[in-house]
Scaffold this active site. Structure first.
Site, PDB file in Angstrom:
ATOM      1  N   ASP A  38       0.794  -1.075  -0.152  1.00  0.00           N
ATOM      2  CA  ASP A  38       0.129  -0.166   0.130  1.00  0.00           C
ATOM      3  C   ASP A  38       0.834   1.296   0.058  1.00  0.00           C
ATOM      4  OD1 ASP A  38      -3.013  -1.031   0.959  1.00  0.00           O
ATOM      5  OD2 ASP A  38      -1.029  -2.485   1.617  1.00  0.00           O
ATOM      6  N   HIS A 212     -10.099  -3.080   8.131  1.00  0.00           N
ATOM      7  CA  HIS A 212     -11.042  -3.996   7.144  1.00  0.00           C
ATOM      8  C   HIS A 212     -11.768  -5.370   7.704  1.00  0.00           C
ATOM      9  CE1 HIS A 212     -10.634  -1.411   3.696  1.00  0.00           C
ATOM     10  NE2 HIS A 212      -9.113  -1.471   3.771  1.00  0.00           N
ATOM     11  N   HIS A 238      -3.254  -4.238   2.473  1.00  0.00           N
ATOM     12  CA  HIS A 238      -4.682  -3.697   2.483  1.00  0.00           C
ATOM     13  C   HIS A 238      -5.026  -2.854   3.670  1.00  0.00           C
ATOM     14  CE1 HIS A 238      -8.750  -3.604   0.945  1.00  0.00           C
ATOM     15  NE2 HIS A 238      -9.399  -4.420   1.814  1.00  0.00           N
TER      16      HIS A 238
END
Length: 321
Positions: A38, A212, A238
C-alpha cells in the site's frame, strides 16, 4: 448448458495457471527479503521516508528481493504502460542501491481500478528491470516457496457493490471459473511443495484486527487450504498498518505489512479467535530472514526503529501450537 465451443472459451478466459520463478539462494544458504504494501503515492504520506529506511535495512541484511503486498499505485492504479506514476511512485522513490533487487508483486483492489494489464505488462520491465508483477505465481527459493495469490477477485463487494469505482476485470471473467482454476492450481502447488518454509502472499487479510477486519471470502475459501498444507506464514497488505497475529488451533502466522505510505491512525479491533502479538498504526515495513531451520521477522517504523521481533526454529513452529 454451454456448448463445446462455449466451454473452450470459458476455460481460456478463466485461466489462472501459476507461473514459477526461480530465485537462487545466497552462498550461505539463507534468504532475506523485505515486505511492503500500500505504497504508491509519488513519495507522499511518508512513502519517501519509509523508502529511505528500507534502503538502510536492505543494505544491512543484504536482501535477496522485495515482496509487495499490493495497492502499488494510488488511487486508481496505472493508466497505461507509459503512465509516469510508475517512475514517480516506484522507480525514483525506491532508488537505493540495496533495493535494486527483484520486486515480486501482487495486485491490490486499487490496482484493479486502473489498467491492470499495464502492471502485468513486460514493458514495465523495460522501464525498470526489478518489476515482476503477475496475478498469481510462485517464487521458488529452495528452502522457501512463496505463493502469490490474486485475492481481489475473491471479494464479492467489488462485483456486487462497486459504488463509484470501476474495476478492470479483463482476464477474470468468468469469475467462478477463474477462482476455481486458481484454487486448483494453488492446491496442487502446495501439495507438491518440498520447501522447508511455505509462505502465501495476498493483498487482503485473512485474519486481522485492522480497519478492514477479516476477509470472509478468504476465510471460507483460502484459509482451509493453507491449514491443510501447513503454510507457515500468510502475508498481506490492505490494512494500512503493521500486525502480527496468532490464532487458536492454527500454526499460521498472519503478518500484515500495508503501511508503505498513508496510514490510518486508529486502534486495532478485538478478534474472537485470534491474539494480537503486535500492532502498529503508523507507516513502516517488515523484514524476514529464513535459514534451513529458522525464521526471523522484524517490523520497522518510518524511522527505521525495530518495533517487534520474532524468531523460531522450524521444529518449534510446527510442534508448539
Amino acid at each position: 448448458m454451454p456448448t463445446e465451443t462455449q466451454n473452450e472459451s470459458y476455460k481460456h478466459a478463466a485461466s489462472a495457471r501459476l507461473q514459477r520463478l526461480d530465485h537462487q539462494l545466497n552462498t550461505n544458504g539463507s534468504l532475506s527479503f523485505l515486505v511492503i504494501g500500500d505504497w504508491g503515492r509519488k513519495g507522499w504520506y511518508n512513502q519517501s521516508q519509509v523508502a529511505v529506511q528500507m534502503g538502510i535495512i536492505a543494505d544491512r541484511l543484504d536482501i535477496d528481493f522485495v515482496v509487495s503486498t499490493g495497492d502499488n499505485f494510488y488511487n486508481e492504479g496505472l493508466t497505461g504502460v507509459d503512465d509516469p506514476a510508475f517512475d514517480e511512485s516506484f522507480k525514483y522513490v525506491y532508488g537505493a542501491r540495496s533495493l535494486q533487487k527483484p520486486w515480486y508483486t501482487v495486485l491490490g483492489n486499487h490496482d484493479y481500478r486502473g489498467d491492470v494489464e499495464a502492471q502485468l505488462s513486460p514493458r514495465l520491465r523495460e522501464r525498470d528491470s526489478r518489476w515482476r508483477c503477475l496475478r498469481s505465481f510462485i517464487v521458488n527459493a529452495d528452502i522457501a516457496e512463496l505463493f502469490f495469490v490474486d485475492t481481489t477477485p475473491f471479494v464479492n463487494i467489488y462485483f456486487d457493490d462497486p459504488k463509484d469505482h470501476s474495476y478492470d476485470w479483463r482476464g477474470i471473467h468468468p469469475r467462478e471459473a477463474y477462482l476455481a482454476n486458481l484454487m486448483k492450481d494453488l492446491r496442487l502447488a502446495l501439495r507438491e511443495s518440498k520447501a522447508k518454509w511455505k509462505i502465501v502472499v495476498g493483498h487482503h487479510g485473512i485474519r486481522t484486527t485492522g480497519h478492514h477486519c477479516d476477509t470472509k471470502e478468504l476465510v471460507t475459501h483460502l484459509l482451509p487450504l493453507l491449514e491443510e498444507y501447513e503454510v507457515d506464514f500468510y502475508m498481506n497488505g490492505h490494512d494500512h498498518c503493521l500486525e502480527h497475529i496468532l490464532c487458536q488451533n492454527s500454526k499460521i502466522r498472519f503478518l500484515t505489512s500495508g503501511a508503505g505510505s498513508k496510514a490510518w491512525m486508529e486502534a486495532n479491533k478485538p478478534h474472537d479467535s485470534c491474539g494480537v502479538k503486535f500492532f502498529h498504526h503508523g507507516q513502516g515495513f517488515m523484514s524476514m530472514k529464513l535459514t534451513k531451520n529458522s525464521a526471523r521477522f522484524v517490523f520497522y517504523n518510518v524511522f527505521g526503529k525495530a518495533l517487534h521481533r520474532w524468531k523460531t526454529s522450524l521444529k518449534k513452529l510446527h510442534t508448539s501450537i
